[in-house]
Design an enzyme around this catalytic site. Structure first.
Site: not given
Ligand SMILES: Cc1cc2nc3c(=O)[nH]c(=O)nc-3n(C[C@H](O)[C@H](O)[C@H](O)COP(=O)(O)OP(=O)(O)OC[C@H]3O[C@@H](n4cnc5c(N)ncnc54)[C@H](O)[C@@H]3O)c2cc1C
Length: 398
Positions: A134-135, A250
């Site tokens: 739950g992150y 991870e």
């Molecule tokens: C298959 C899958 C499994 C997952 N499983 C889990 C899980 O079990 N538990 C959990 O907690 N999460 C999980 N996640 C979530 C994952 O950790 C997040 O989707 C990821 O950290 C990106 O966050 P976001 O989706 O909010 O995108 P955002 O952070 O909103 O990013 C959107 C876009 O902006 C870009 N971006 C953002 N900040 C910057 C920066 N500083 N510089 C350059 N570019 C940037 C990103 O690269 C991306 O392209 C999972 C995701 C996937 C796809």
């Protein structure tokens, strides 16, 4: 014979006697992806998979290097590598797939109290409890420290309210390791790391469907969830350090085989059977060159992973270099999946029906699933930022 050679001989004999016959005769794919994730509601399509898990857990070999007092195998790094090689030699299936093994266990070993280690680690080794992570929250993905799920101290317990998103397998997990906000006045120093049972009243997981057709993850809601205080890991407001360490595990795990799209299937063989063969080589020169380039990159990647692992074992620990391998592993797997469907031509674009073989359908879905590789476990852009700042030491002008 050296100690390690003796260990190899004994391991080989044990595996020959204990790897169940029923798993030797049928591949994981033909078993309808019979991967074992354990937990209270574990399903064993093949009863020998349960036998294999129990036998490996009994020896502590689902967590080979964890100390024996917590159920692990107590092996040295060199012995664990021998075990891995011997498992590979007989093409054994993983006895257990588990976020507990890959992510939570290593941080519990480092940060948990003795009582917590004795409570949680043996159950992870035996696959009795399935964990989810739950992150992420809406508005807190890459910028994870913006998380807002509130955790209030109510004297004899914590009270949790908020929402997580993209929680992989939350609907199938028994427990969650969860980042919560315990202080709203500070960003990073206001986060704590707690563990709780997913059957606690007020926890609700709603599956989200992906383009690959499966629903591996959920939106997870917490409404007045009561959590005993002894389920806090580390210090109150000290969860950020644990959170970051867990992300390193991870990323390392994802990189050392966690993606594995179509693993075990040789791209060349697939390409030859669809586009034809000339003098024993893939007939299409352009595709052949790209497959060769991909293989070279994969080889260089494997060597880099090996180097980083050796450095970690030499006492340098897991560092930001893990971001290099997470980034490259994602790109390699996406390239591999892309080449696979390209080689299959229109047969690589099926969704269902008799016109496609199971391998073709798996390739299409694997290709769609691979789109998430550059997002999960930290996006590629964010990992490149880490490499630029923390590995290469480039200046942060922001
Ligand atoms: C298959 C899958 C499994 C997952 N499983 C889990 C899980 O079990 N538990 C959990 O907690 N999460 C999980 N996640 C979530 C994952 O950790 C997040 O989707 C990821 O950290 C990106 O966050 P976001 O989706 O909010 O995108 P955002 O952070 O909103 O990013 C959107 C876009 O902006 C870009 N971006 C953002 N900040 C910057 C920066 N500083 N510089 C350059 N570019 C940037 C990103 O690269 C991306 O392209 C999972 C995701 C996937 C796809």
């Amino acid at each position: 014979m050296s100690d390690l050679e003796t260990f190899r001989a004994e391991t080989r004999t044990w595996l020959e006697e204990n790897y169940p016959k029923g798993l030797q005769q049928v591949s994981l794919e033909d078993d309808g992806d019979g991967s074992i994730w354990g937990g209270r509601r574990a399903k064993f399509k093949n009863k020998d998979a349960k036998l294999w898990l129990d036998r490996m857990a009994e020896k502590g070999w689902t967590a080979p290097t964890w100390p024996r007092e917590y159920g692990g195998g107590g092996l040295s790094a060199a012995e664990a590598r021998v075990l891995q090689q011997e498992l590979g030699r007989i093409k054994a299936r993983p006895a257990l797939m588990s976020f507990g093994l890959w992510m939570l266990g290593p941080v519990l070993l480092e940060y948990a109290t003795e009582e917590q280690k004795r409570e949680y680690l043996p159950k992870i080794v035996r696959g009795e409890i399935r964990w989810c992570q739950g992150y992420s929250e809406p508005g807190a993905g890459s910028d994870l420290a913006s998380l807002r799920t509130r955790c209030e101290d109510k004297g004899d317990h914590f009270l949790i309210n908020g929402q997580k998103i993209w929680t992989s397998y939350a609907d199938q997990a028994d427990w969650i390791f969860c980042l919560v906000r315990t202080d709203t006045s500070k960003k990073h120093e206001g986060i704590s790391f707690v563990l709780f049972d997913m059957t606690t009243p007020g926890v609700e997981a709603r599956p989200i469907k992906l383009i690959s057709g499966s629903s591996p993850f959920c939106e997870t809601f917490f409404t007045d969830v009561k959590v005993p205080k002894n389920q806090l890991v580390g210090k109150l407001n000290g969860g950020w350090e644990i959170a970051k360490r867990l992300l390193q595990y991870e990323r390392q795990n994802i990189s050392s085989g966690g993606f594995g799209g179509g693993a075990g299937v040789e791209l060349e063989d697939v390409a030859k059977s669809y586009v034809g063969e000339e003098d024993g080589r893939v007939a299409d020169a352009d595709l052949r060159a790209r497959i060769a380039a991909h293989r070279m990159e994969a080889k260089a990647f494997a060597l880099t992973v090996r180097r980083i692992e050796e450095e970690a074992k030499a006492g340098k620990g897991l560092g930001p270099a893990v971001s290099i391998i997470k980034y490259s592993a994602a790109k390699l797997n996406q390239d591999r999946c892309e080449l696979m469907v390209e080689a299959m031509g229109s047969q690589g674009l099926g969704w269902e029906g008799a016109g496609f073989t199971p391998a073709e359908l798996a390739a299409t879905r694997g290709w769609l699933r691979s789109k998430g590789n550059s997002i999960e476990g930290g996006t590629s852009e964010v990992n490149l930022n880490v490499v630029a700042k923390r590995v290469l030491g480039l200046l942060d002008h922001q």
